[in-house]
Motif scaffolding. Structure first.
Motif, PDB file in Angstrom:
ATOM      1  N   MET A   1       0.852  -1.174   0.000  1.00 43.70           N
ATOM      2  CA  MET A   1       0.000   0.000   0.000  1.00 43.70           C
ATOM      3  C   MET A   1       0.898   1.238   0.000  1.00 43.70           C
ATOM      4  O   MET A   1       1.850   1.331   0.761  1.00 43.70           O
ATOM      5  CB  MET A   1      -0.916  -0.016   1.224  1.00 43.70           C
ATOM      6  CG  MET A   1      -1.928   1.107   1.220  1.00 43.70           C
ATOM      7  SD  MET A   1      -3.144   1.009   2.562  1.00 43.70           S
ATOM      8  CE  MET A   1      -4.334  -0.111   1.868  1.00 43.70           C
ATOM      9  N   LYS A  26     -10.037  10.131   6.315  1.00 43.89           N
ATOM     10  CA  LYS A  26     -10.731   8.871   6.597  1.00 43.89           C
ATOM     11  C   LYS A  26     -10.958   8.078   5.303  1.00 43.89           C
ATOM     12  O   LYS A  26     -10.697   6.876   5.240  1.00 43.89           O
ATOM     13  CB  LYS A  26     -12.069   9.160   7.286  1.00 43.89           C
ATOM     14  CG  LYS A  26     -12.885   7.936   7.641  1.00 43.89           C
ATOM     15  CD  LYS A  26     -14.193   8.309   8.309  1.00 43.89           C
ATOM     16  CE  LYS A  26     -15.148   8.804   7.249  1.00 43.89           C
ATOM     17  NZ  LYS A  26     -16.500   9.090   7.699  1.00 43.89           N
ATOM     18  N   ARG A  27     -11.422   8.761   4.273  1.00 40.00           N
ATOM     19  CA  ARG A  27     -11.690   8.087   2.997  1.00 40.00           C
ATOM     20  C   ARG A  27     -10.418   7.507   2.372  1.00 40.00           C
ATOM     21  O   ARG A  27     -10.467   6.474   1.706  1.00 40.00           O
ATOM     22  CB  ARG A  27     -12.326   9.060   2.009  1.00 40.00           C
ATOM     23  CG  ARG A  27     -13.728   9.478   2.371  1.00 40.00           C
ATOM     24  CD  ARG A  27     -14.269  10.433   1.338  1.00 40.00           C
ATOM     25  NE  ARG A  27     -15.562  10.979   1.716  1.00 40.00           N
ATOM     26  CZ  ARG A  27     -16.353  11.612   0.872  1.00 40.00           C
ATOM     27  NH1 ARG A  27     -15.997  11.783  -0.384  1.00 40.00           N
ATOM     28  NH2 ARG A  27     -17.512  12.088   1.289  1.00 40.00           N
ATOM     29  N   GLY A  29      -8.036   6.115   3.811  1.00 36.95           N
ATOM     30  CA  GLY A  29      -7.568   4.940   4.532  1.00 36.95           C
ATOM     31  C   GLY A  29      -7.682   3.635   3.760  1.00 36.95           C
ATOM     32  O   GLY A  29      -6.885   2.722   3.968  1.00 36.95           O
ATOM     33  N   GLN A  30      -8.641   3.549   2.856  1.00 31.38           N
ATOM     34  CA  GLN A  30      -8.789   2.312   2.080  1.00 31.38           C
ATOM     35  C   GLN A  30      -7.785   2.201   0.940  1.00 31.38           C
ATOM     36  O   GLN A  30      -7.615   1.126   0.372  1.00 31.38           O
ATOM     37  CB  GLN A  30     -10.214   2.211   1.546  1.00 31.38           C
ATOM     38  CG  GLN A  30     -10.605   3.288   0.551  1.00 31.38           C
ATOM     39  CD  GLN A  30     -12.042   3.183   0.118  1.00 31.38           C
ATOM     40  OE1 GLN A  30     -12.492   2.116  -0.278  1.00 31.38           O
ATOM     41  NE2 GLN A  30     -12.755   4.303   0.198  1.00 31.38           N
ATOM     42  N   PHE A  31      -7.099   3.305   0.616  1.00 27.88           N
ATOM     43  CA  PHE A  31      -6.200   3.318  -0.539  1.00 27.88           C
ATOM     44  C   PHE A  31      -4.731   3.466  -0.201  1.00 27.88           C
ATOM     45  O   PHE A  31      -3.859   3.090  -0.999  1.00 27.88           O
ATOM     46  CB  PHE A  31      -6.573   4.466  -1.487  1.00 27.88           C
ATOM     47  CG  PHE A  31      -7.966   4.382  -2.022  1.00 27.88           C
ATOM     48  CD1 PHE A  31      -8.336   3.383  -2.907  1.00 27.88           C
ATOM     49  CD2 PHE A  31      -8.921   5.307  -1.629  1.00 27.88           C
ATOM     50  CE1 PHE A  31      -9.625   3.313  -3.398  1.00 27.88           C
ATOM     51  CE2 PHE A  31     -10.209   5.249  -2.121  1.00 27.88           C
ATOM     52  CZ  PHE A  31     -10.566   4.236  -3.010  1.00 27.88           C
ATOM     53  N   CYS A  32      -4.410   4.077   0.939  1.00 26.34           N
ATOM     54  CA  CYS A  32      -3.018   4.373   1.240  1.00 26.34           C
ATOM     55  C   CYS A  32      -2.824   4.523   2.747  1.00 26.34           C
ATOM     56  O   CYS A  32      -3.782   4.619   3.501  1.00 26.34           O
ATOM     57  CB  CYS A  32      -2.585   5.664   0.535  1.00 26.34           C
ATOM     58  SG  CYS A  32      -3.425   7.144   1.133  1.00 26.34           S
ATOM     59  N   ASN A  33      -1.571   4.529   3.139  1.00 20.01           N
ATOM     60  CA  ASN A  33      -1.201   4.891   4.506  1.00 20.01           C
ATOM     61  C   ASN A  33      -0.895   6.379   4.475  1.00 20.01           C
ATOM     62  O   ASN A  33       0.048   6.803   3.813  1.00 20.01           O
ATOM     63  CB  ASN A  33       0.018   4.110   4.977  1.00 20.01           C
ATOM     64  CG  ASN A  33      -0.273   2.647   5.162  1.00 20.01           C
ATOM     65  OD1 ASN A  33      -1.336   2.289   5.653  1.00 20.01           O
ATOM     66  ND2 ASN A  33       0.648   1.797   4.767  1.00 20.01           N
ATOM     67  N   TYR A 146      -7.876  11.887  -3.090  1.00 19.10           N
ATOM     68  CA  TYR A 146      -8.950  10.894  -2.984  1.00 19.10           C
ATOM     69  C   TYR A 146      -9.552  10.615  -4.358  1.00 19.10           C
ATOM     70  O   TYR A 146      -9.749   9.456  -4.744  1.00 19.10           O
ATOM     71  CB  TYR A 146     -10.025  11.378  -2.002  1.00 19.10           C
ATOM     72  CG  TYR A 146     -11.219  10.450  -1.940  1.00 19.10           C
ATOM     73  CD1 TYR A 146     -11.111   9.194  -1.361  1.00 19.10           C
ATOM     74  CD2 TYR A 146     -12.439  10.836  -2.478  1.00 19.10           C
ATOM     75  CE1 TYR A 146     -12.200   8.333  -1.310  1.00 19.10           C
ATOM     76  CE2 TYR A 146     -13.528   9.981  -2.431  1.00 19.10           C
ATOM     77  CZ  TYR A 146     -13.403   8.731  -1.851  1.00 19.10           C
ATOM     78  OH  TYR A 146     -14.483   7.887  -1.827  1.00 19.10           O
ATOM     79  N   GLN A 150      -9.780   7.120  -6.583  1.00 15.13           N
ATOM     80  CA  GLN A 150     -11.050   6.637  -7.139  1.00 15.13           C
ATOM     81  C   GLN A 150     -10.905   6.392  -8.649  1.00 15.13           C
ATOM     82  O   GLN A 150     -11.408   5.394  -9.168  1.00 15.13           O
ATOM     83  CB  GLN A 150     -12.168   7.647  -6.870  1.00 15.13           C
ATOM     84  CG  GLN A 150     -12.676   7.635  -5.449  1.00 15.13           C
ATOM     85  CD  GLN A 150     -13.510   6.401  -5.152  1.00 15.13           C
ATOM     86  OE1 GLN A 150     -14.193   5.862  -6.008  1.00 15.13           O
ATOM     87  NE2 GLN A 150     -13.448   5.944  -3.914  1.00 15.13           N
ATOM     88  N   ASN A 153      -8.789   3.288  -9.289  1.00 14.90           N
ATOM     89  CA  ASN A 153      -9.501   2.056  -8.918  1.00 14.90           C
ATOM     90  C   ASN A 153     -10.881   1.944  -9.548  1.00 14.90           C
ATOM     91  O   ASN A 153     -11.687   1.116  -9.133  1.00 14.90           O
ATOM     92  CB  ASN A 153      -9.589   1.963  -7.388  1.00 14.90           C
ATOM     93  CG  ASN A 153      -8.234   1.718  -6.773  1.00 14.90           C
ATOM     94  OD1 ASN A 153      -7.713   0.613  -6.831  1.00 14.90           O
ATOM     95  ND2 ASN A 153      -7.633   2.760  -6.206  1.00 14.90           N
ATOM     96  N   GLY A 155     -13.514   3.791  -9.377  1.00 11.89           N
ATOM     97  CA  GLY A 155     -14.629   4.070  -8.477  1.00 11.89           C
ATOM     98  C   GLY A 155     -15.653   4.969  -9.148  1.00 11.89           C
ATOM     99  O   GLY A 155     -15.432   5.533 -10.225  1.00 11.89           O
TER     100      GLY A 155
END
Length: 159
Positions: A1, A26-27, A29-33, A146, A150, A153, A155
């Motif tokens: 990641m 917060k958003r 968090g699913q894609f990166c540190n 963000y 998206q 990926n 999104g």
């Protein structure tokens, strides 16, 4: 990641900027540190001379360099290149494909960044020829990062 590190001179003072920033953090968090380093802004008189501004930018530049992880560095500055959201996503994705596991994003003070920081950056970007408050620029950057993830990926966020 991938690791993203945002280095900013100054703090988000108003709660609505902090809330917007926190939402995108917060958003992400699913894609990166993600990590944030907030550095102090050099104190200047109300009507600083060019020499005082240059000295402050150099001092802030030293702090920025110490905070940087030595990864790919993207600096936000008025003379930077403007990208569409898709182009920005492609650039971020290319860094990952090239094996760069981390990116430092840098936002300077209200007077900008030292020339040395700009020269050491791998990429300089600008949102617009318009001037934005630095607190808004920070939120805008988070939104674009963000959005980039998206896009990468596939999104539904980016239309």
């Amino acid at each position: 990641m991938m690791k993203l590190h945002l280095i900013c001179v100054g703090k988000l003072k108003e709660s609505y900027w902090r809330d917007a920033f926190a939402e995108y953090e917060k958003r992400l968090g699913q894609f990166c540190n993600f990590s944030l380093t907030e550095l102090p802004e050099c104190r200047l008189p109300s009507d600083p001379s060019a020499a005082q501004i240059a000295a402050a930018l150099e001092k802030e530049g030293e702090w920025i360099e110490k905070a940087s992880t030595g990864s790919k560095v993207i600096a936000l500055c008025i003379e930077g290149k403007q990208f569409s959201s898709v182009e920005f996503a492609e650039k971020m994705e290319s860094y990952g494909v090239q094996g760069y596991g981390s990116i430092d994003f840098i936002i300077g003070s209200s007077f900008g960044l030292s020339q040395r920081v700009k020269e050491k950056a791998d990429l300089r970007i600008s949102f617009s020829p318009m001037t934005f408050p630095h607190q808004l620029a920070r939120v805008m950057l988070m939104e674009q990062i963000y959005r980039a993830f998206q896009i990468i990926n596939h999104g539904k966020y980016h239309k």
